[in-house]
Design an enzyme around this catalytic site. Structure first.
Site, mmCIF file in Angstrom:
data_model
loop_
_atom_site.group_PDB
_atom_site.id
_atom_site.type_symbol
_atom_site.label_atom_id
_atom_site.label_comp_id
_atom_site.label_asym_id
_atom_site.label_seq_id
_atom_site.Cartn_x
_atom_site.Cartn_y
_atom_site.Cartn_z
ATOM 1 N N LYS A 83 -56.677 -13.116 -21.001
ATOM 2 C CA LYS A 83 -57.108 -12.268 -22.119
ATOM 3 C C LYS A 83 -58.154 -13.022 -22.936
ATOM 4 O O LYS A 83 -58.060 -14.247 -23.103
ATOM 5 C CB LYS A 83 -55.863 -11.960 -22.959
ATOM 6 N N SER A 158 -52.386 -4.640 -27.249
ATOM 7 C CA SER A 158 -53.772 -5.027 -27.213
ATOM 8 C C SER A 158 -54.200 -5.646 -25.892
ATOM 9 O O SER A 158 -55.407 -5.723 -25.613
ATOM 10 C CB SER A 158 -54.055 -6.019 -28.348
ATOM 11 N N SER A 182 -47.848 -6.439 -27.497
ATOM 12 C CA SER A 182 -49.123 -6.337 -26.782
ATOM 13 C C SER A 182 -49.109 -6.737 -25.318
ATOM 14 O O SER A 182 -50.106 -6.530 -24.631
ATOM 15 C CB SER A 182 -50.188 -7.156 -27.501
#
Ligand code: GLN
Length: 501
Positions: A83, A158, A182
């Site tokens: 990420k 997210s 997330s």
């Protein structure tokens, strides 16, 4: 026409490379080709390290030839992604924010470094809501990622880029981060496995801070075994993160095949939430029956303070964020606004921050600053901390048992109240997006580990959309958590590779 990425799992790649059936370069080229084919639709990646990854793969291949794959590491040659709020010493670490758009980290996060030390090759960085604040990736400055099961829909957030990348077979594993859900929420909406480890299990060094008392890095994969393999690499104490726990790293794969007969699984009354989609309710009920048929004892439990979770989280997380994000002043990191000769330092700060932060991040900074300001601190921040303690107390009571009754080994909850929603559907209603997190935030507030596993499908507007369920265990109980998750998924083999398009 629908398209697939590569079907191999992390274990599949590892074994193929170990056995000499595939080189790391072949594996990496395969992933790069899948990204090339699919990412125009999915926007899962913020950066793809084409040449860099191929060079790394060649270097790993050379080491495999001279030393043997096992000596190189447990993930020798395997392509993965991280990420884009996890620092790497090459490329950019953007957090999908204008303020860090050009930021180049001088160092690599511990979790990413451990992947590299195990021989993995990082092929790219994945999209997220700006600074990991959101549940859909719609708050990314690079535009939303799309759900591979239906590109009209959000992959969750997210860590939506990581989830989409894994579900579409662009990489077999991507790291996410989970502050309030997330990892687990996008895993559920994309039909994959996502683990939020116990707070302190994985070093946060080099993870750009959102809410430091809640943030954890974890794996997103298509199988529980792949998550266990990854955790074995990334977990462990780190002198660079004083909150990393000084506990032994167990073999997370050791008990994956152990049946769960006789384990007690708690089903909270709060799982039956009014807003749950009918297919979420159905899949959850089917999962309860499945666990029962596997010999688990299903126990009704109560988490009486779960209802306060969202309110507590949306005070604590923004409060910590407002403090963490104070460092982006236009001077030390990232974007610096232009100011005129007659303008002052204050203008430089405020202009850099106004230009650099998107709407949701600004909202969180304002919420957090308000909750921490004198006169409101007790009413909001302290009250939220009290609620946090009660929420943790609920879990402690359920796991340890009360009034002579034995405790449960795990708690089962839905991962999300609904399957994937349409891009744009909730963007104008922040509260509706916050409510997405109802089942996930409590694990972060309590510091306990959680996993979302695929459990079924919903039929929505003619599309098949994945539905997940979530298991939670006491702190540092990942071995048991993964065992239950592995047994559950083995009992109902579901398609985890999304047919994109
Ligand atoms: N959706 C939650 C939020 O917006 C959780 C985010 C996260 O876990 N990083 O804060």
């Amino acid at each position: 026409m629908s398209e697939n990425g590569t079907a191999l799992t992390l274990r599949g790649y590892r074994d193929a490379i170990r056995g000499g059936a595939m080189s790391s370069e072949d594996a990496v080229r395969g992933c790069l080709a899948a990204i090339e084919r699919l990412d125009g639709t999915l926007n899962a990646f913020t950066q793809v390290f084409g040449d860099h990854a191929i060079e790394d793969a060649r270097a790993v291949d050379a080491r495999i030839r001279s030393e043997g794959a096992e000596r190189v590491g447990s993930l020798a040659g395997v392509p993965v992604a991280v990420k884009d709020n996890i620092c790497l010493s090459w490329g950019r670490t953007t957090c999908c924010s204008r303020i860090l758009e050009e930021y180049e980290s001088p160092f690599t996060a511990t979790a990413a470094q451990r992947l590299l030390d195990a021989g993995a090759v990082i092929v790219g960085k994945t999209n997220l809501d700006e600074f990991a604040m959101g549940s859909s990736t719609e708050h990314s400055c690079f535009g939303p990622s799309r759900n591979p099961w239906d590109p009209e829909r959000a992959p969750g957030g997210s860590s939506g880029g990581s989830a989409a990348a894994v579900a579409a077979g662009m990489v077999p594993m991507a790291l996410g981060s989970d502050t309030g859900g997330s990892i687990r929420q996008p895993a559920a909406l994309c039909g994959i496995v996502g683990v939020k480890p116990t707070y302190g299990r994985v070093s946060r060094w080099g993870l750009v801070a959102f809410a430091s008392s809640l943030d954890q890095i974890g794996p997103m994969t298509r199988t529980v075994e792949d998550a266990a393999l990854t955790l074995g690499v990334i977990c462990g104490e780190d002198a660079l993160d004083s909150t990393s726990a000084r506990v032994e790293v167990p073999d997370f794969t050791a008990r994956l095949e152990e049946p769960i007969g006789g384990l007690r699984i708690g089903v909270p009354a709060q799982a039956r939430h009014d807003e749950n989609h009918p297919d979420v309710t159905r899949v959850f009920a089917e999962t309860v029956e499945r666990l029962r048929s596997m010999g688990a004892e299903i126990v009704d439990v109560d988490l009486p303070h779960m209802g306060a979770g969202i309110a507590a989280y949306y005070i604590v997380a923004p409060a910590e964020a407002s403090s963490n994000l104070a460092r982006y002043d236009g001077i030390r990191y990232g974007r610096r606004a232009k100011i005129g000769r007659d303008e002052d330092l204050e203008t430089l700060y405020s202009r850099s921050r106004s230009e650099g932060f998107g709407g949701e991040v600004r909202r969180r900074i304002m919420l957090g600053t308000y909750a921490l300001s004198s006169g409101y601190y007790d009413a909001y921040y302290n009250t939220a901390l009290k609620a946090r303690r009660l929420i943790k107390g609920d879990f402690d009571a359920v796991f340890s048992g009360a009034a002579g009754a034995p405790g449960v080994h795990a708690v089962l909850l839905p991962s999300t109240p609904t399957p994937a929603f349409r891009i744009g559907e909730k963007i104008d209603d922040p509260l509706a997006l916050y409510l997405e997190d109802i089942f996930t935030v409590t694990a972060n507030l309590a510091g306990i580990p959680g996993v979302s596993v695929p459990a079924g499908f919903a039929g929505v507007d003619g599309k098949r959309l994945p539905v997940g369920v979530q298991l939670l265990c006491p702190a540092f109980g990942e071995v048991n958590l993964l065992r239950i998750a592995a047994q559950l998924t083995a009992s109902m083999p579901l398609e985890t590779l999304a047919p994109v398009g």
